[in-house]
Design a protein around this motif. Structure first.
Motif, PDB file in Angstrom:
ATOM      1  N   ASP A  88      -3.399  -8.381  -6.029  1.00 52.81           N
ATOM      2  CA  ASP A  88      -4.234  -9.485  -6.440  1.00 52.81           C
ATOM      3  C   ASP A  88      -4.745 -10.619  -5.769  1.00 52.81           C
ATOM      4  OD1 ASP A  88      -4.365  -8.329  -9.400  1.00 52.81           O
ATOM      5  OD2 ASP A  88      -2.323  -8.559  -9.188  1.00 52.81           O
TER       6      ASP A  88
ATOM      7  N   ASP B 115       1.581   2.214  -3.071  1.00 51.76           N
ATOM      8  CA  ASP B 115       0.335   2.271  -4.062  1.00 51.76           C
ATOM      9  C   ASP B 115       0.119   1.293  -5.130  1.00 51.76           C
ATOM     10  OD1 ASP B 115      -1.838   3.487  -4.763  1.00 51.76           O
ATOM     11  OD2 ASP B 115      -0.770   4.874  -6.365  1.00 51.76           O
TER      12      ASP B 115
ATOM     13  N   ARG C 282      -4.567 -11.074  -1.643  1.00 52.38           N
ATOM     14  CA  ARG C 282      -4.498 -10.416  -0.355  1.00 52.38           C
ATOM     15  C   ARG C 282      -3.758 -11.465   0.642  1.00 52.38           C
ATOM     16  NH1 ARG C 282      -4.007  -9.340   4.014  1.00 52.38           N
ATOM     17  NH2 ARG C 282      -5.148  -7.973   5.261  1.00 52.38           N
TER      18      ARG C 282
ATOM     19  N   ARG D 226       0.900  -1.242   0.115  1.00 56.23           N
ATOM     20  CA  ARG D 226       0.023   0.028   0.093  1.00 56.23           C
ATOM     21  C   ARG D 226       0.880   1.292  -0.014  1.00 56.23           C
ATOM     22  NH1 ARG D 226      -4.930  -1.629   4.067  1.00 56.23           N
ATOM     23  NH2 ARG D 226      -6.036  -3.166   2.632  1.00 56.23           N
TER      24      ARG D 226
ATOM     25  N   ASP E  33      -1.971  -2.400  -5.417  1.00 53.63           N
ATOM     26  CA  ASP E  33      -3.251  -3.205  -4.947  1.00 53.63           C
ATOM     27  C   ASP E  33      -3.063  -4.634  -5.100  1.00 53.63           C
ATOM     28  OD1 ASP E  33      -5.585  -3.752  -4.002  1.00 53.63           O
ATOM     29  OD2 ASP E  33      -6.798  -3.165  -5.857  1.00 53.63           O
TER      30      ASP E  33
END
Length: 269
Positions: A220, A216, A222, A213, A218
């Motif tokens: 794929d 920046d 988690r 994070r 995101d």
């Protein structure tokens, strides 16, 4: 009287005679005490004379008792014989259901166009997913066992040829544990550059998620489990994995076991 079929453990499925006896006994048990040989013959597809001959044999073996013209009853011995053969049939059915059918090669693909059952399709790997295209012009083919519209899942079997695609590569970015600096010890730009060069980004651990994070990025995946990362790579996807240091060995061990190429990168500033 001992029937030759009973001398050994000859099952109903391995002896036509025993199969017929089993069916006749079942019919008698369902209809007793008033039993019509013609009805039994019609029910199992043999002649009345054949039923008569089998009945004589069953009576001789004490599997059936005759109480008068057209009146028969299955004895306790006959019931025991039926039960033993029924157990055998049940075991065979269980074997077929659990061992045989499950071993039939049926895989799943995504249809790229409408497909009908029985149609030959070409198999390709696209973005980590096996796809099926109508027609057998590709190097790897199969036969559809279900109908599907474009974008739907379709069952395929009877595989031929080799599915040609390259295995993916996993780049592992080691993330320090919080007591060693955590995500703050990483260079966000390095993480962003690595993520951009891969098909998927996975994180394993809270510090790894924070690092993504901060860059920046995101993820794929988690919760980057070792099996998920390995599976993605074996489907031809390049994976950027941010993993906290204490989880590194689990991931690299899984990748080695799956013969997946990987490299571990130290991203500390």
């Amino acid at each position: 009287m001992t029937n030759a079929d009973d001398a050994g453990d000859v099952g109903v499925l391995r002896s036509k005679r025993n199969a017929t006896r089993y069916r006749i006994l079942t019919q008698i048990a369902e209809r007793q005490p008033a039993v019509s040989q013609r009805e039994v013959a019609d029910a199992i597809g043999v002649t009345s004379q054949a039923v008569s001959d089998y009945l004589k044999d069953l009576i001789d073996q004490d599997y059936v008792e005759k109480h008068g013209r057209g009146r028969y009853e299955v004895t306790n011995e006959g019931v025991d014989w039926l039960m033993s053969r029924t157990d055998e049939l049940r075991e065979f059915v269980d074997h077929v259901a659990t061992d045989v059918i499950e071993e039939v090669d049926i895989d799943t693909a995504l249809a790229t166009a409408p497909i009908t059952t029985g149609e030959t399709v070409s198999r390709t790997m696209r973005e980590g997913v096996m796809c099926a295209t109508p027609g057998g012009t590709g190097n790897a083919t199969a036969v559809a066992v279900t109908d599907a519209e474009a974008g739907e899942d379709v069952g395929i079997t009877e595989f031929a040829g080799v599915l040609d695609y390259d295995l993916g590569m996993v780049t592992v970015l080691s993330v320090p544990q919080i007591q060693d600096g955590g995500s703050a010890a990483l260079d966000p730009e390095t993480i962003a550059d690595a993520a951009a060069d891969h098909d998927l980004v996975a994180t394993a651990g809270t510090e790894a998620l924070a690092a993504a994070r901060a860059a920046d990025v995101d993820p794929d995946i988690r919760f980057g489990t070792a099996t998920a990362v390995r599976e993605a790579a074996t489907k031809g996807l390049d994976v950027c994995l941010l993993a906290v240091a204490d989880q590194l060995s689990a991931h690299t061990g899984e990748l080695r076991d799956g013969n997946v190429s990987y490299e571990v990168v130290d991203t500390a500033t």
